[in-house]
Motif scaffolding. Structure first.
Motif, PDB file in Angstrom:
ATOM      1  N   VAL A  89       0.782  -1.166   0.022  1.00  0.00           N
ATOM      2  CA  VAL A  89       0.033   0.021  -0.097  1.00  0.00           C
ATOM      3  C   VAL A  89       0.990   1.047  -0.043  1.00  0.00           C
ATOM      4  CG1 VAL A  89      -1.719   1.375   1.169  1.00  0.00           C
ATOM      5  CG2 VAL A  89      -2.220  -1.070   0.796  1.00  0.00           C
ATOM      6  N   VAL A  90       2.000   1.298   0.786  1.00  0.00           N
ATOM      7  CA  VAL A  90       3.062   2.345   0.503  1.00  0.00           C
ATOM      8  C   VAL A  90       3.440   2.760  -0.884  1.00  0.00           C
ATOM      9  CG1 VAL A  90       5.065   3.416   1.585  1.00  0.00           C
ATOM     10  CG2 VAL A  90       3.536   2.064   3.118  1.00  0.00           C
ATOM     11  N   GLY A  91       3.775   1.467  -1.440  1.00  0.00           N
ATOM     12  CA  GLY A  91       4.287   1.673  -2.761  1.00  0.00           C
ATOM     13  C   GLY A  91       3.097   2.084  -3.807  1.00  0.00           C
ATOM     14  N   LEU A  92       2.136   1.640  -3.422  1.00  0.00           N
ATOM     15  CA  LEU A  92       0.745   1.982  -4.197  1.00  0.00           C
ATOM     16  C   LEU A  92       0.465   3.339  -4.197  1.00  0.00           C
ATOM     17  CD1 LEU A  92      -1.316   0.821  -5.892  1.00  0.00           C
ATOM     18  CD2 LEU A  92      -2.750   0.360  -4.003  1.00  0.00           C
ATOM     19  N   VAL A  93       0.770   4.098  -2.962  1.00  0.00           N
ATOM     20  CA  VAL A  93       0.596   5.591  -2.862  1.00  0.00           C
ATOM     21  C   VAL A  93       1.426   6.191  -3.588  1.00  0.00           C
ATOM     22  CG1 VAL A  93       0.497   7.538  -1.181  1.00  0.00           C
ATOM     23  CG2 VAL A  93      -0.731   5.446  -0.528  1.00  0.00           C
ATOM     24  N   ALA A  94       2.741   5.684  -3.552  1.00  0.00           N
ATOM     25  CA  ALA A  94       3.906   6.110  -4.281  1.00  0.00           C
ATOM     26  C   ALA A  94       3.585   6.023  -5.805  1.00  0.00           C
ATOM     27  CB  ALA A  94       5.373   5.581  -3.747  1.00  0.00           C
ATOM     28  N   MET A  95       2.936   4.941  -6.065  1.00  0.00           N
ATOM     29  CA  MET A  95       2.711   4.987  -7.695  1.00  0.00           C
ATOM     30  C   MET A  95       1.794   5.857  -8.109  1.00  0.00           C
ATOM     31  SD  MET A  95       1.361   1.085  -9.068  1.00  0.00           S
ATOM     32  CE  MET A  95       2.156   0.196  -7.701  1.00  0.00           C
ATOM     33  N   CYS A  96       0.722   6.043  -7.302  1.00  0.00           N
ATOM     34  CA  CYS A  96      -0.345   6.903  -7.593  1.00  0.00           C
ATOM     35  C   CYS A  96       0.346   8.366  -7.613  1.00  0.00           C
ATOM     36  CB  CYS A  96      -1.796   6.771  -6.691  1.00  0.00           C
ATOM     37  SG  CYS A  96      -2.301   4.784  -7.000  1.00  0.00           S
ATOM     38  N   ALA A 146       5.661  -2.202  -6.012  1.00  0.00           N
ATOM     39  CA  ALA A 146       5.926  -1.317  -4.992  1.00  0.00           C
ATOM     40  C   ALA A 146       7.394  -0.731  -4.698  1.00  0.00           C
ATOM     41  CB  ALA A 146       5.556  -1.940  -3.474  1.00  0.00           C
ATOM     42  N   ALA A 147       8.218  -1.864  -5.049  1.00  0.00           N
ATOM     43  CA  ALA A 147       9.780  -1.296  -5.050  1.00  0.00           C
ATOM     44  C   ALA A 147      10.106  -0.389  -6.147  1.00  0.00           C
ATOM     45  CB  ALA A 147      10.619  -2.745  -5.068  1.00  0.00           C
ATOM     46  N   ALA A 148       9.376  -0.763  -7.357  1.00  0.00           N
ATOM     47  CA  ALA A 148       9.761   0.189  -8.393  1.00  0.00           C
ATOM     48  C   ALA A 148       9.353   1.573  -8.169  1.00  0.00           C
ATOM     49  CB  ALA A 148       9.133  -0.176  -9.707  1.00  0.00           C
ATOM     50  N   ALA A 149       7.837   1.771  -7.303  1.00  0.00           N
ATOM     51  CA  ALA A 149       7.212   2.907  -7.139  1.00  0.00           C
ATOM     52  C   ALA A 149       8.127   3.596  -6.028  1.00  0.00           C
ATOM     53  CB  ALA A 149       6.160   2.768  -6.683  1.00  0.00           C
ATOM     54  N   LEU A 150       8.749   2.857  -5.283  1.00  0.00           N
ATOM     55  CA  LEU A 150       9.635   3.581  -4.135  1.00  0.00           C
ATOM     56  C   LEU A 150      11.016   3.753  -4.568  1.00  0.00           C
ATOM     57  CD1 LEU A 150       8.364   1.400  -1.204  1.00  0.00           C
ATOM     58  CD2 LEU A 150       8.079   3.710  -1.552  1.00  0.00           C
ATOM     59  N   LYS A 151      11.374   3.445  -5.842  1.00  0.00           N
ATOM     60  CA  LYS A 151      12.711   3.653  -6.326  1.00  0.00           C
ATOM     61  C   LYS A 151      12.421   4.822  -7.329  1.00  0.00           C
ATOM     62  CE  LYS A 151      16.124   2.472  -6.257  1.00  0.00           C
ATOM     63  NZ  LYS A 151      17.280   2.826  -5.381  1.00  0.00           N
ATOM     64  N   GLY A 152      11.084   5.325  -7.439  1.00  0.00           N
ATOM     65  CA  GLY A 152      10.931   6.524  -8.399  1.00  0.00           C
ATOM     66  C   GLY A 152      10.493   6.187  -9.615  1.00  0.00           C
ATOM     67  N   HIS A 153      10.144   5.125  -9.982  1.00  0.00           N
ATOM     68  CA  HIS A 153       9.771   4.569 -11.612  1.00  0.00           C
ATOM     69  C   HIS A 153       8.317   4.032 -11.467  1.00  0.00           C
ATOM     70  CE1 HIS A 153      13.854   4.604 -12.282  1.00  0.00           C
ATOM     71  NE2 HIS A 153      13.984   3.791 -11.292  1.00  0.00           N
ATOM     72  N   GLU A 155       5.944   4.398 -13.594  1.00  0.00           N
ATOM     73  CA  GLU A 155       5.667   3.774 -14.811  1.00  0.00           C
ATOM     74  C   GLU A 155       5.646   2.290 -14.907  1.00  0.00           C
ATOM     75  OE1 GLU A 155       7.610   6.411 -15.012  1.00  0.00           O
ATOM     76  OE2 GLU A 155       6.304   8.142 -15.388  1.00  0.00           O
ATOM     77  N   TYR A 156       7.246   2.081 -14.651  1.00  0.00           N
ATOM     78  CA  TYR A 156       7.471   0.488 -14.371  1.00  0.00           C
ATOM     79  C   TYR A 156       6.428  -0.043 -13.305  1.00  0.00           C
ATOM     80  CZ  TYR A 156      10.303  -3.456 -13.943  1.00  0.00           C
ATOM     81  OH  TYR A 156      10.889  -4.616 -13.904  1.00  0.00           O
ATOM     82  N   ALA A 157       6.358   0.615 -12.201  1.00  0.00           N
ATOM     83  CA  ALA A 157       5.437   0.015 -11.101  1.00  0.00           C
ATOM     84  C   ALA A 157       4.260  -0.394 -11.721  1.00  0.00           C
ATOM     85  CB  ALA A 157       5.537   0.875  -9.886  1.00  0.00           C
ATOM     86  N   GLU A 158       3.247   0.588 -12.481  1.00  0.00           N
ATOM     87  CA  GLU A 158       2.174   0.235 -12.996  1.00  0.00           C
ATOM     88  C   GLU A 158       2.178  -0.868 -13.975  1.00  0.00           C
ATOM     89  OE1 GLU A 158       0.112   3.690 -14.486  1.00  0.00           O
ATOM     90  OE2 GLU A 158       0.927   5.078 -12.983  1.00  0.00           O
ATOM     91  N   ILE A 159       3.103  -1.256 -14.648  1.00  0.00           N
ATOM     92  CA  ILE A 159       3.254  -2.414 -15.535  1.00  0.00           C
ATOM     93  C   ILE A 159       3.514  -3.644 -14.692  1.00  0.00           C
ATOM     94  CG2 ILE A 159       4.914  -3.533 -17.094  1.00  0.00           C
ATOM     95  CD1 ILE A 159       5.735  -0.516 -18.183  1.00  0.00           C
ATOM     96  N   LEU A 160       4.310  -3.612 -13.724  1.00  0.00           N
ATOM     97  CA  LEU A 160       4.170  -4.627 -12.753  1.00  0.00           C
ATOM     98  C   LEU A 160       2.947  -4.845 -11.941  1.00  0.00           C
ATOM     99  CD1 LEU A 160       7.849  -4.358 -11.207  1.00  0.00           C
ATOM    100  CD2 LEU A 160       7.225  -6.266 -12.924  1.00  0.00           C
ATOM    101  N   ASN A 161       2.349  -4.031 -11.593  1.00  0.00           N
ATOM    102  CA  ASN A 161       1.065  -4.113 -10.817  1.00  0.00           C
ATOM    103  C   ASN A 161       0.084  -4.618 -11.681  1.00  0.00           C
ATOM    104  OD1 ASN A 161      -0.075  -3.201  -8.139  1.00  0.00           O
ATOM    105  ND2 ASN A 161      -1.455  -2.044  -9.545  1.00  0.00           N
ATOM    106  N   ASP A 162      -0.174  -4.162 -12.882  1.00  0.00           N
ATOM    107  CA  ASP A 162      -1.291  -4.491 -14.044  1.00  0.00           C
ATOM    108  C   ASP A 162      -0.934  -5.852 -14.780  1.00  0.00           C
ATOM    109  OD1 ASP A 162      -2.557  -2.297 -12.909  1.00  0.00           O
ATOM    110  OD2 ASP A 162      -2.131  -1.118 -14.529  1.00  0.00           O
TER     111      ASP A 162
END
Length: 181
Positions: A89-96, A146-153, A155-162
Motif C-alpha cells: 500500500v505504501v508503494g501504491l501511494v507512491a505509484m499513484c 511497490a519497490a519500483a514505485a519507491l525507487k521513483g519509477h 510507470e514501471y511499477a504500474e506495468i508490474l502492478n497490472d
C-alpha cells in the motif's frame, strides 16, 4: 508524523470523505482506524477495509500521505512475512503520486515531509521482506511493483502492478507467467 488527535484529519479527503460534503455512512475515520491497527497490526481484514479509502483507482487521497508514516511504523513492528500488504500500500501511494515524493500541492508541508521521510524506510523494509519471507508469484509481483514505485519509477511499477498474464503450469498447477509466442 501528524498526531492521530490532530484537528486537521477531518480536512484530509479520502475515498468516501470530502471536507465539503462530509463522510459517506460506511466511511472510516482514518485516525481511528490507524489506532486500531497500531493496537492489532496483524488484523489484515481491518487493514484491507481501510486502505482502499486511502489509495485506489489510481488516486492517492490526502489522508493517504498522512497515514503512510503510520503504515511504515506498523510494518516495522511486524515480522517480514506479515508486512506484505502494508508495504504494498505504501508503494501504491507512491505509484499513484507520480514522481517519488510528490504530494498534492495543497497538502500541508509537515504532512508532505513526514510522508517523504517514511519512503526510504519503507524501501528498506520491503527489501528485507523480499529477501527473507516466502511469497507466491502474485505477491512477489505486487511487492516488486511497490519497490519500483519507491525507487521513483511509477510507470514501471504500474506495468508490474497490472501484469495479469498468468497461466497455470500444466505439470504442477502453479501460476506462471505466460510469455507471448
Amino acid at each position: 508524523m501528524m498526531p492521530l488527535d490532530d484537528p486537521r484529519w477531518p480536512a484530509l479527503d479520502h475515498r468516501g470523505w470530502s471536507k465539503g460534503q462530509g463522510s459517506a455512512p460506511d466511511s472510516p475515520f482514518v485516525p481511528d482506524e490507524l489506532r486500531h491497527l497500531m493496537a492489532d497490526p496483524t488484523n489484515g481484514g481491518h487493514f484491507n477495509d481501510l486502505w482502499p479509502y486511502l489509495c485506489s483507482e489510481g488516486t492517492a487521497w490526502p489522508a493517504a500521505y498522512a497515514a503512510v508514516p503510520y503504515i511504515v511504523t506498523i510494518a516495522r513492528g511486524l515480522p517480514p512475512a506479515k508486512r506484505d500488504e502494508y508495504l504494498y500500500v505504501v508503494g501504491l501511494v507512491a505509484m499513484c503520486s507520480g514522481e517519488l515524493g510528490e504530494t498534492p500541492a495543497d497538502l500541508p508541508d509537515d504532512i508532505a515531509d513526514a510522508y517523504r521521510q517514511a519512503l526510504p524506510e519503507a524501501m528498506t523494509l520491503l527489501a528485507d521482506t523480499l529477501a527473507t519471507a516466502e511469497h507466491d508469484l502474485i505477491t512477489t509481483r505486487y511487492l516488486l511493483a511497490a519497490a519500483a514505485a519507491l525507487k521513483g519509477h511509477p510507470e514501471y511499477a504500474e506495468i508490474l502492478n497490472d501484469l495479469d498474464v498468468y497461466a497455470e503450469c500444466q505439470s504442477c498447477g502453479e501460476p506462471m507467467l505466460e510469455l507471448p509466442e
